[in-house]
Design a protein around this motif. Sequence first.
Motif, PDB file in Angstrom:
ATOM      1  N   ARG A  66       0.847  -1.187   0.000  1.00  0.00           N
ATOM      2  CA  ARG A  66       0.000   0.000   0.000  1.00  0.00           C
ATOM      3  C   ARG A  66       0.890   1.247   0.000  1.00  0.00           C
ATOM      4  O   ARG A  66       1.973   1.251   0.561  1.00  0.00           O
ATOM      5  CB  ARG A  66      -0.912   0.038   1.235  1.00  0.00           C
ATOM      6  CG  ARG A  66      -1.584  -1.273   1.566  1.00  0.00           C
ATOM      7  CD  ARG A  66      -2.535  -1.115   2.725  1.00  0.00           C
ATOM      8  NE  ARG A  66      -2.829  -2.404   3.347  1.00  0.00           N
ATOM      9  CZ  ARG A  66      -3.829  -2.611   4.179  1.00  0.00           C
ATOM     10  NH1 ARG A  66      -4.640  -1.629   4.497  1.00  0.00           N
ATOM     11  NH2 ARG A  66      -4.034  -3.806   4.706  1.00  0.00           N
ATOM     12  N   GLY A 124       0.429   5.628   0.698  1.00  0.00           N
ATOM     13  CA  GLY A 124      -0.528   6.580   1.230  1.00  0.00           C
ATOM     14  C   GLY A 124       0.131   7.742   1.933  1.00  0.00           C
ATOM     15  O   GLY A 124       1.313   8.042   1.740  1.00  0.00           O
ATOM     16  N   PRO A 150      -8.762   1.111  -1.943  1.00  0.00           N
ATOM     17  CA  PRO A 150      -8.605   2.425  -1.316  1.00  0.00           C
ATOM     18  C   PRO A 150      -9.179   2.397   0.089  1.00  0.00           C
ATOM     19  O   PRO A 150     -10.264   1.843   0.305  1.00  0.00           O
ATOM     20  CB  PRO A 150      -9.402   3.352  -2.245  1.00  0.00           C
ATOM     21  CG  PRO A 150     -10.393   2.452  -2.917  1.00  0.00           C
ATOM     22  CD  PRO A 150      -9.759   1.107  -3.022  1.00  0.00           C
ATOM     23  N   THR A 183      -4.461   7.576   8.170  1.00  0.00           N
ATOM     24  CA  THR A 183      -3.791   7.351   6.893  1.00  0.00           C
ATOM     25  C   THR A 183      -4.833   7.303   5.786  1.00  0.00           C
ATOM     26  O   THR A 183      -5.947   6.812   5.979  1.00  0.00           O
ATOM     27  CB  THR A 183      -2.963   6.045   6.852  1.00  0.00           C
ATOM     28  OG1 THR A 183      -3.832   4.914   6.891  1.00  0.00           O
ATOM     29  CG2 THR A 183      -1.966   5.977   7.989  1.00  0.00           C
ATOM     30  N   GLN A 224      -4.820   5.712   2.007  1.00  0.00           N
ATOM     31  CA  GLN A 224      -3.952   4.771   1.319  1.00  0.00           C
ATOM     32  C   GLN A 224      -4.673   4.042   0.192  1.00  0.00           C
ATOM     33  O   GLN A 224      -5.909   3.947   0.183  1.00  0.00           O
ATOM     34  CB  GLN A 224      -3.378   3.757   2.312  1.00  0.00           C
ATOM     35  CG  GLN A 224      -4.428   3.045   3.134  1.00  0.00           C
ATOM     36  CD  GLN A 224      -3.833   2.086   4.142  1.00  0.00           C
ATOM     37  OE1 GLN A 224      -4.050   0.881   4.050  1.00  0.00           O
ATOM     38  NE2 GLN A 224      -3.109   2.603   5.110  1.00  0.00           N
TER      39      GLN A 224
END
Length: 258
Positions: A58, A60, A207, A245, A247
Amino acid sequence: MEPPGGEPEPAPAPPRPGNRIVLEPPLPGMEPRRIFEPPPPPVPRHVAPETAVWLGARLGWFIPFGNIYTRSIPLGNNLIEQRGVPWRDYASSGPMFELDVGARLSRSYNLFALWERAELGSGRGDGGLLGSTESTSGGDTDYWAIGVRASSDADQVGFLSELSLGYRRARSEWDDGTTLELTQGLFEARLGFGADIRINPKLSLSPMLTFGVGLFGRAELVDANGAALNLLEADNDQDGHGWFTLQLGAHFDLRGGR
Protein backbone atom coordinates in the motif's frame (compact mmCIF):
# COMPACT_ATOMS: atom_id res chain seq x y z
CA MET A 1 -57.73 -48.34 -22.62
CA GLU A 2 -58.93 -46.61 -25.76
CA PRO A 3 -60.96 -43.40 -25.71
CA PRO A 4 -64.36 -43.25 -27.40
CA GLY A 5 -63.92 -43.31 -31.15
CA GLY A 6 -61.40 -46.13 -31.19
CA GLU A 7 -58.25 -43.97 -31.27
CA PRO A 8 -55.44 -45.00 -28.88
CA GLU A 9 -54.54 -42.67 -26.00
CA PRO A 10 -51.44 -40.58 -26.94
CA ALA A 11 -48.24 -41.44 -25.10
CA PRO A 12 -47.10 -38.89 -22.51
CA ALA A 13 -44.44 -36.42 -23.68
CA PRO A 14 -40.90 -37.44 -22.73
CA PRO A 15 -39.37 -35.45 -19.86
CA ARG A 16 -37.03 -32.60 -20.73
CA PRO A 17 -33.32 -33.11 -19.96
CA GLY A 18 -32.55 -32.34 -16.35
CA ASN A 19 -36.13 -32.89 -15.17
CA ARG A 20 -37.07 -35.70 -12.84
CA ILE A 21 -40.31 -37.65 -13.22
CA VAL A 22 -42.32 -37.93 -10.03
CA LEU A 23 -45.55 -39.90 -9.68
CA GLU A 24 -47.96 -37.85 -7.64
CA PRO A 25 -50.15 -39.94 -5.29
CA PRO A 26 -53.57 -40.29 -6.99
CA LEU A 27 -56.89 -39.36 -5.50
CA PRO A 28 -59.25 -42.25 -4.88
CA GLY A 29 -60.56 -43.62 -8.16
CA MET A 30 -58.04 -41.76 -10.33
CA GLU A 31 -54.86 -42.86 -12.06
CA PRO A 32 -51.48 -41.47 -10.99
CA ARG A 33 -50.37 -38.21 -12.68
CA ARG A 34 -46.86 -37.52 -13.83
CA ILE A 35 -45.30 -34.23 -12.72
CA PHE A 36 -41.81 -32.89 -13.42
CA GLU A 37 -39.48 -31.19 -10.90
CA PRO A 38 -37.30 -28.34 -12.25
CA PRO A 39 -33.52 -28.90 -12.44
CA PRO A 40 -31.39 -27.68 -9.52
CA PRO A 41 -30.08 -24.09 -9.73
CA PRO A 42 -26.65 -23.63 -11.33
CA VAL A 43 -23.58 -23.67 -9.12
CA PRO A 44 -22.45 -20.04 -8.45
CA ARG A 45 -19.27 -18.98 -10.21
CA HIS A 46 -16.87 -16.88 -8.10
CA VAL A 47 -14.03 -14.63 -9.23
CA ALA A 48 -12.16 -14.44 -5.91
CA PRO A 49 -10.59 -17.70 -4.70
CA GLU A 50 -11.94 -19.31 -1.56
CA THR A 51 -8.45 -19.78 -0.06
CA ALA A 52 -5.10 -18.35 -1.13
CA VAL A 53 -1.74 -17.00 -0.08
CA TRP A 54 -2.40 -13.25 0.16
CA LEU A 55 0.22 -10.54 -0.20
CA GLY A 56 0.51 -6.96 -1.41
CA ALA A 57 1.55 -3.39 -0.70
CA ARG A 58 0.00 0.00 0.00
CA LEU A 59 0.99 3.62 -0.57
CA GLY A 60 -0.53 6.58 1.23
CA TRP A 61 -0.22 9.58 3.51
CA PHE A 62 0.32 9.44 7.30
CA ILE A 63 -1.11 12.15 9.62
CA PRO A 64 -0.04 12.06 13.33
CA PHE A 65 -1.98 13.76 16.12
CA GLY A 66 -2.46 13.59 19.89
CA ASN A 67 0.20 13.71 22.63
CA ILE A 68 3.41 11.73 23.08
CA TYR A 69 3.52 12.24 26.87
CA THR A 70 2.42 14.68 29.59
CA ARG A 71 4.82 17.17 31.17
CA SER A 72 4.37 18.22 34.81
CA ILE A 73 4.12 22.00 35.21
CA PRO A 74 4.50 23.38 38.80
CA LEU A 75 1.75 25.87 39.67
CA GLY A 76 2.88 26.74 43.21
CA ASN A 77 1.40 25.71 46.55
CA ASN A 78 2.54 22.14 45.77
CA LEU A 79 0.18 22.00 42.80
CA ILE A 80 1.27 20.39 39.53
CA GLU A 81 -0.52 20.47 36.19
CA GLN A 82 -0.10 17.61 33.72
CA ARG A 83 0.09 19.24 30.30
CA GLY A 84 0.08 17.19 27.11
CA VAL A 85 3.07 17.42 24.78
CA PRO A 86 1.69 17.27 21.19
CA TRP A 87 3.26 14.86 18.71
CA ARG A 88 2.78 17.64 16.16
CA ASP A 89 5.53 19.67 17.91
CA TYR A 90 8.11 17.09 16.75
CA ALA A 91 6.64 15.54 13.61
CA SER A 92 4.20 16.32 10.82
CA SER A 93 2.46 14.31 8.14
CA GLY A 94 4.32 12.49 5.40
CA PRO A 95 4.26 9.62 2.88
CA MET A 96 3.84 6.02 4.02
CA PHE A 97 4.06 2.55 2.55
CA GLU A 98 2.98 -0.83 3.88
CA LEU A 99 3.72 -4.48 3.16
CA ASP A 100 1.11 -7.17 3.88
CA VAL A 101 1.45 -10.95 3.87
CA GLY A 102 -1.10 -13.49 5.04
CA ALA A 103 -3.80 -15.93 3.98
CA ARG A 104 -7.32 -15.77 2.60
CA LEU A 105 -9.14 -18.03 5.05
CA SER A 106 -12.40 -17.86 3.11
CA ARG A 107 -13.65 -15.82 0.19
CA SER A 108 -14.40 -12.77 2.33
CA TYR A 109 -11.93 -13.02 5.24
CA ASN A 110 -8.16 -12.57 5.53
CA LEU A 111 -5.64 -12.94 8.34
CA PHE A 112 -2.34 -11.14 7.76
CA ALA A 113 0.80 -9.54 9.20
CA LEU A 114 1.80 -5.99 8.24
CA TRP A 115 4.67 -3.54 8.40
CA GLU A 116 3.78 0.15 7.97
CA ARG A 117 6.55 2.73 7.50
CA ALA A 118 6.01 6.51 7.37
CA GLU A 119 8.52 9.27 6.69
CA LEU A 120 7.52 12.23 8.87
CA GLY A 121 7.98 15.92 8.16
CA SER A 122 9.45 18.52 10.51
CA GLY A 123 7.60 19.53 13.67
CA ARG A 124 6.46 23.03 14.50
CA GLY A 125 8.82 23.31 17.51
CA ASP A 126 8.39 23.28 21.27
CA GLY A 127 10.01 26.57 22.24
CA GLY A 128 13.23 24.91 23.41
CA LEU A 129 11.62 22.83 26.14
CA LEU A 130 13.76 19.84 25.10
CA GLY A 131 16.96 21.84 24.85
CA SER A 132 16.69 23.08 21.28
CA THR A 133 15.07 26.30 20.07
CA GLU A 134 14.74 24.95 16.52
CA SER A 135 12.06 22.67 15.13
CA THR A 136 12.91 19.11 14.19
CA SER A 137 14.19 18.37 10.71
CA GLY A 138 12.04 15.25 10.24
CA GLY A 139 11.57 11.72 11.50
CA ASP A 140 9.98 8.35 10.86
CA THR A 141 7.71 5.78 12.45
CA ASP A 142 7.15 2.01 12.09
CA TYR A 143 4.12 -0.10 12.91
CA TRP A 144 4.20 -3.93 13.05
CA ALA A 145 0.89 -5.70 13.61
CA ILE A 146 -1.42 -8.66 13.05
CA GLY A 147 -4.67 -7.84 11.28
CA VAL A 148 -7.97 -9.28 10.11
CA ARG A 149 -9.84 -8.11 7.00
CA ALA A 150 -13.45 -8.60 5.86
CA SER A 151 -15.13 -7.83 2.53
CA SER A 152 -18.86 -7.77 1.82
CA ASP A 153 -18.29 -8.81 -1.83
CA ALA A 154 -14.89 -10.22 -2.78
CA ASP A 155 -16.00 -11.02 -6.35
CA GLN A 156 -16.86 -7.52 -7.59
CA VAL A 157 -16.95 -4.37 -5.40
CA GLY A 158 -17.52 -4.71 -1.67
CA PHE A 159 -17.36 -2.72 1.55
CA LEU A 160 -14.03 -3.41 3.24
CA SER A 161 -13.13 -3.27 6.94
CA GLU A 162 -9.88 -4.03 8.78
CA LEU A 163 -8.72 -4.27 12.37
CA SER A 164 -5.09 -4.67 13.48
CA LEU A 165 -3.20 -4.73 16.79
CA GLY A 166 0.54 -4.31 17.16
CA TYR A 167 3.60 -2.27 18.15
CA ARG A 168 4.72 1.24 17.13
CA ARG A 169 7.95 3.18 17.45
CA ALA A 170 8.68 6.74 16.27
CA ARG A 171 11.71 8.99 15.97
CA SER A 172 12.27 12.71 15.40
CA GLU A 173 15.63 14.42 14.93
CA TRP A 174 17.27 17.81 14.98
CA ASP A 175 20.04 19.07 12.71
CA ASP A 176 22.59 18.88 15.56
CA GLY A 177 22.16 15.08 15.80
CA THR A 178 19.79 15.06 18.79
CA THR A 179 16.89 12.60 18.46
CA LEU A 180 13.61 12.01 20.24
CA GLU A 181 13.07 8.25 20.57
CA LEU A 182 9.50 7.05 21.22
CA THR A 183 9.28 3.30 21.86
CA GLN A 184 7.32 0.60 23.70
CA GLY A 185 4.14 1.46 21.84
CA LEU A 186 2.47 -1.85 22.70
CA PHE A 187 -1.13 -2.71 21.80
CA GLU A 188 -1.46 0.05 19.24
CA ALA A 189 -4.76 -0.46 17.43
CA ARG A 190 -5.78 0.50 13.89
CA LEU A 191 -9.24 0.42 12.29
CA GLY A 192 -9.76 0.86 8.56
CA PHE A 193 -12.68 1.22 6.12
CA GLY A 194 -12.69 1.28 2.35
CA ALA A 195 -13.62 -0.56 -0.84
CA ASP A 196 -12.61 -4.01 -2.11
CA ILE A 197 -12.39 -3.81 -5.91
CA ARG A 198 -11.81 -7.12 -7.72
CA ILE A 199 -9.83 -6.72 -10.96
CA ASN A 200 -9.29 -10.40 -11.81
CA PRO A 201 -8.95 -13.71 -9.91
CA LYS A 202 -5.41 -12.77 -8.86
CA LEU A 203 -5.57 -9.00 -8.21
CA SER A 204 -7.72 -6.65 -6.13
CA LEU A 205 -7.39 -2.92 -5.28
CA SER A 206 -8.43 -1.33 -1.98
CA PRO A 207 -8.61 2.43 -1.32
CA MET A 208 -8.87 2.89 2.46
CA LEU A 209 -9.07 5.37 5.31
CA THR A 210 -7.51 4.14 8.58
CA PHE A 211 -7.53 5.51 12.12
CA GLY A 212 -5.24 4.36 14.94
CA VAL A 213 -4.63 5.05 18.63
CA GLY A 214 -2.04 4.07 21.23
CA LEU A 215 0.55 5.36 23.69
CA PHE A 216 4.33 5.22 23.94
CA GLY A 217 5.69 3.49 27.04
CA ARG A 218 9.10 5.16 26.74
CA ALA A 219 10.22 8.61 25.54
CA GLU A 220 13.92 9.49 25.49
CA LEU A 221 15.93 12.48 24.30
CA VAL A 222 19.26 11.21 22.93
CA ASP A 223 22.07 13.67 22.14
CA ALA A 224 24.69 13.33 19.43
CA ASN A 225 27.04 11.52 21.86
CA GLY A 226 24.44 8.87 22.70
CA ALA A 227 23.56 10.16 26.19
CA ALA A 228 19.85 9.55 26.86
CA LEU A 229 17.41 11.53 29.02
CA ASN A 230 14.23 9.74 30.11
CA LEU A 231 11.36 12.19 29.56
CA LEU A 232 8.93 10.09 31.62
CA GLU A 233 10.87 10.46 34.85
CA ALA A 234 9.73 12.54 37.82
CA ASP A 235 6.07 13.53 37.50
CA ASN A 236 5.84 13.25 33.73
CA ASP A 237 3.56 10.51 32.45
CA GLN A 238 2.37 8.65 29.36
CA ASP A 239 -0.35 10.07 27.14
CA GLY A 240 -2.37 8.97 24.15
CA HIS A 241 -1.57 9.66 20.50
CA GLY A 242 -3.27 8.78 17.24
CA TRP A 243 -2.92 8.83 13.46
CA PHE A 244 -4.87 8.82 10.21
CA THR A 245 -3.79 7.35 6.89
CA LEU A 246 -5.21 7.67 3.40
CA GLN A 247 -3.95 4.77 1.32
CA LEU A 248 -4.35 2.69 -1.81
CA GLY A 249 -3.46 -1.01 -1.71
CA ALA A 250 -2.89 -3.65 -4.38
CA HIS A 251 -3.02 -7.30 -3.27
CA PHE A 252 -2.50 -10.64 -4.98
CA ASP A 253 -4.11 -14.02 -4.31
CA LEU A 254 -1.51 -16.68 -5.08
CA ARG A 255 -1.91 -20.46 -5.17
CA GLY A 256 -5.60 -20.01 -4.56
CA GLY A 257 -8.24 -22.72 -4.31
CA ARG A 258 -11.83 -22.48 -5.50
